[in-house]
Design an enzyme around this catalytic site. Structure first.
Site, PDB file in Angstrom:
ATOM      1  CB  THR A  65      -0.966   0.094   1.243  1.00 18.57           C
ATOM      2  OG1 THR A  65      -0.041   0.251   2.466  1.00 18.57           O
ATOM      3  CG2 THR A  65      -1.602  -1.266   1.486  1.00 18.57           C
ATOM      4  CG  ASP A  66      -0.357   4.957  -1.784  1.00 14.72           C
ATOM      5  OD1 ASP A  66       0.131   4.252  -2.561  1.00 14.72           O
ATOM      6  OD2 ASP A  66      -1.393   5.417  -1.726  1.00 14.72           O
ATOM      7  CB  CYS A  67       1.012   3.865   4.805  1.00 18.59           C
ATOM      8  SG  CYS A  67      -0.417   2.953   4.832  1.00 18.59           S
ATOM      9  CE1 TYR A  68       2.564  -0.570   8.146  1.00 20.17           C
ATOM     10  CE2 TYR A  68       0.398  -0.030   7.688  1.00 20.17           C
ATOM     11  CZ  TYR A  68       1.425  -0.109   8.342  1.00 20.17           C
ATOM     12  OH  TYR A  68       1.211   0.153   9.642  1.00 20.17           O
TER      13      TYR A  68
END
Ligand code: SF4
Ligand code: SF4
Lengths: 135, 475
Positions: free
Chosen positions: B104-107
């Site tokens: 994901t964007d954060c992970y």
């Protein structure tokens, strides 16, 4: 009580004994069958793995020893006491009372009672995989 | 304590004893561990993960995982499972963690492979949501073949019996009204300290099958008191050692602590019947069970335990030393366990079907009948199997139409040589999944259905099963 079962035995021959017909001599002299499971021989020596009826095991082993053969009576079931938790999952399975729960509630393997490879019922009954067939 | 009450009475016991320690050590499948891994760089929000090839679940946020004790390794199933992975971690061993993620964007990370020990984990909590059953059924097997169950290996024809539970040493058996054991009770959990966090799942106090849910810091546990375990052809699980102190507060508690193995009864149950309502053969107390021989249907049968009484004693001894050494303090429960709940069966799911739903009358014959007459009967009834019975209608064997044809072709003069005598059978209340398994395992197409006296009630065929499920795969 004398119980009939098969004893697994390893005969080891050296340079001297390997080319004598010792096995057939013992069979003839003692009048007992010896069931040979495997044999590995060359001029320098060799091994025979065999099964003998428990009732004649003692005299057969003696006869081989007298003829200079090294005899190993194989321990057939081995219990790893580090792994064993004394649960008793094997006790009810054993037809020979070779696995018993003693007074202190520890489970003991009595090798002399065990039918070994001809039985092996307890091996997959142990949840800790503390029992195994050897030899 | 038990001896003291017997010899000197309740009053003396109350005066002289402050605490009684109890213990149990056995297989508790509803166990597991919550671990927190900390974040990798770049970080990952785990979707799937494996520890030593055992699938572990991701019930929460990015790097919280739950290792289920009965979850099996994908490469060594039935031998190595979550219980073994937890035990390995507790024993200080390295484990291999693999994980995948969508990214994901954060992970952003999508894959992870790392070797870990318990020291690398932030939290490592053992959670056990059902254990310490007050008592447990004793299992035996009336079938004519060995079965492998969560109650161990059961020999045919009631030749052995396995029981579980430590009887008079069991914590809840000593506090059957949950007066001192409740939410917040501090306990000995696998060599470390834990707490009771409520009643366990399937808590069933009204029938004397109460149990508890516990939690503890796994980092401080001792591999002497926790073990992974493998039940052949059933699966993996974990043995836990749990010890609970019971404060001797009043005479009522003393009386309950005096409970003996002979006072604790359970049922001997036929696990050969794979139904929810397995038949009970008799009632039995733990004294008879622990004697190693029990009477089942008039036979003397060897009884073995699956939980270790010796380890249970060690647990309760260890806890006693902790208390005496001032290393462990008792707590009062902050809430009592419910004593009135019942354990409901599952709402009947769709598609469960049993032999009784499809059994039909078998074509039968006796051994001395004429081959041609038997063949004619098969053709008339459009069947493929003839069940051979003796004079009392008891099962003697089976012949297939193929074998019958062979015997006619060979100009045979009797059925005798063509009868298969070691016949696999089904019972009337067996689930069809079990029947399908037997058929597939032995590569056969029909099973005579018999009762306890081996009288033939009918026959089930693979054809009937496939008609019923209409192509749905059973099992
Ligand atoms: S192999 Fe196991 S079950 Fe068989 S006799 Fe030996 S100890 Fe008993
Ligand atoms: S079943 Fe295994 S762990 Fe249990 S007592 Fe027997 S050898 Fe020990």
């Amino acid at each position: 009580m004398e119980v009939e079962y098969l004893v697994r035995v390893m005969f080891r021959f050296d340079k001297e004994t390997v080319d004598k017909p010792i096995t057939s001599q013992v069979i003839l002299e003692q009048g007992v069958p010896i069931n040979i499971l495997s044999a590995h021989m060359n001029q320098r020596g060799g091994e025979i793995l065999a099964e003998i009826d428990s009732r004649s095991a003692e005299k057969v082993i003696k006869a081989f020893r007298e003829k200079g053969v090294t005899v190993d009576v194989r321990r057939l079931i081995e219990k790893d006491d580090e792994l064993c938790v004394d649960c008793g999952g094997c006790v009810s399975i054993c037809p020979m009372d070779a696995l018993t729960l003693d007074e202190g509630r520890a489970v003991t393997l009595h090798e002399d009672q065990c039918n070994g490879v001809t039985c092996g019922l307890c091996v997959d009954a142990c949840p800790q995989r503390a029992l195994r067939l050897i030899g | 304590m038990k001896d003291l009450v017997e010899s000197s009475g309740v009053k003396v016991a109350l005066r002289d004893v402050d605490v009684v320690t109890t213990g149990t050590f056995g297989a508790m499948c509803s166990s597991g561990a919550v671990i927190n891994l900390g974040h990798a760089d770049p970080p990952i929000k785990i979707e799937k993960a494996w520890i030593n090839d055992v699938p572990v679940s991701h019930p929460g946020a990015a790097v919280d995982l739950f290792i289920g004790a009965s979850q099996m390794s994908e490469t060594d199933p039935f031998e190595y499972g979550g219980g073994h992975a937890i035990t390995d971690l507790i024993g200080g061993k390295e484990v291999e963690l693999r994980a995948t993620a969508p990214g994901t964007d954060c992970y952003p990370r999508t894959r992870l492979e790392v070797t870990l020990t318990k020291d690398d984990l932030n939290q490592f909590y053992l959670i056990n949501f059902r254990n310490c059953y007050q008592r447990y059924a004793c299992a035996t097997n009336g079938r004519d073949e060995i079965i492998y169950t969560y109650m161990g290996k059961l020999l045919p024809h009631y030749r052995n019996a396995n029981y579980s539970g430590s009887g008079e040493l069991n914590p809840l058996a000593n506090d059957p009204d949950y007066e001192t054991i409740g939410l917040g009770t501090r306990i000995f959990l696998n060599g470390g300290v834990g707490y009771v966090i409520g009643e366990g799942t399937q808590h069933n106090p009204t029938t004397g099958f109460g149990n508890i849910m516990v939690k503890g810091d796994a980092k401080a546990m001792d591999p002497e008191f926790i073990r992974g375990a493998s039940f052949t052809r059933y699966g993996t699980t974990m043995y836990n050692g749990i010890g609970i102190p019971i404060p001797v507060l009043n005479e009522g508690i003393v009386q309950k602590l005096a409970v003996r193995d002979e006072d604790i009864y359970t049922d001997v149950v036929d696990y050969g019947v794979p139904r929810r309502g397995r038949p009970t053969l008799r009632k039995i107390n733990y004294k008879e069970l622990k004697s190693g021989r029990i009477d089942v249907n008039g036979q003397s049968v060897k009884a073995g335990s699956l939980s270790s009484i010796r380890k249970a004693q060690q647990v309760s001894e260890a806890l006693k030393h902790w208390i005496e050494g001032g290393r462990f303090f008792l707590t009062a429960p902050i809430e009592r366990l419910p004593s009135d709940t019942v354990f409901k069966p599952m709402k009947q799911p769709k598609g469960a079907a049993f032999v009784e739903n499809i059994v039909h009358e078998a074509v039968t014959c006796t051994e001395d009948e004429d081959i041609e007459a038997v063949a004619a009967r098969l053709i008339n009834r459009n069947a493929n199997h003839v069940v051979v019975v003796d004079g009392d209608g008891r099962l003697a064997g089976i012949i297939t139409s193929w074998d019958l044809t062979k015997s006619i072709a060979n100009g045979g003069d009797g059925l005798g040589d063509y009868i298969v005598r070691a016949v696999h059978t089904a019972s009337i209340n067996e689930p069809l999944e079990a029947v399908s398994k037997t058929l597939a395992e032995h590569n056969i197409s029909a099973l005579p259905v018999i009762d306890g006296e081996r009288r033939v009630l009918g026959i089930v065929t693979s054809e009937d099963i496939s008609k019923l499920v209409g192509g749905r795969v059973l099992g």
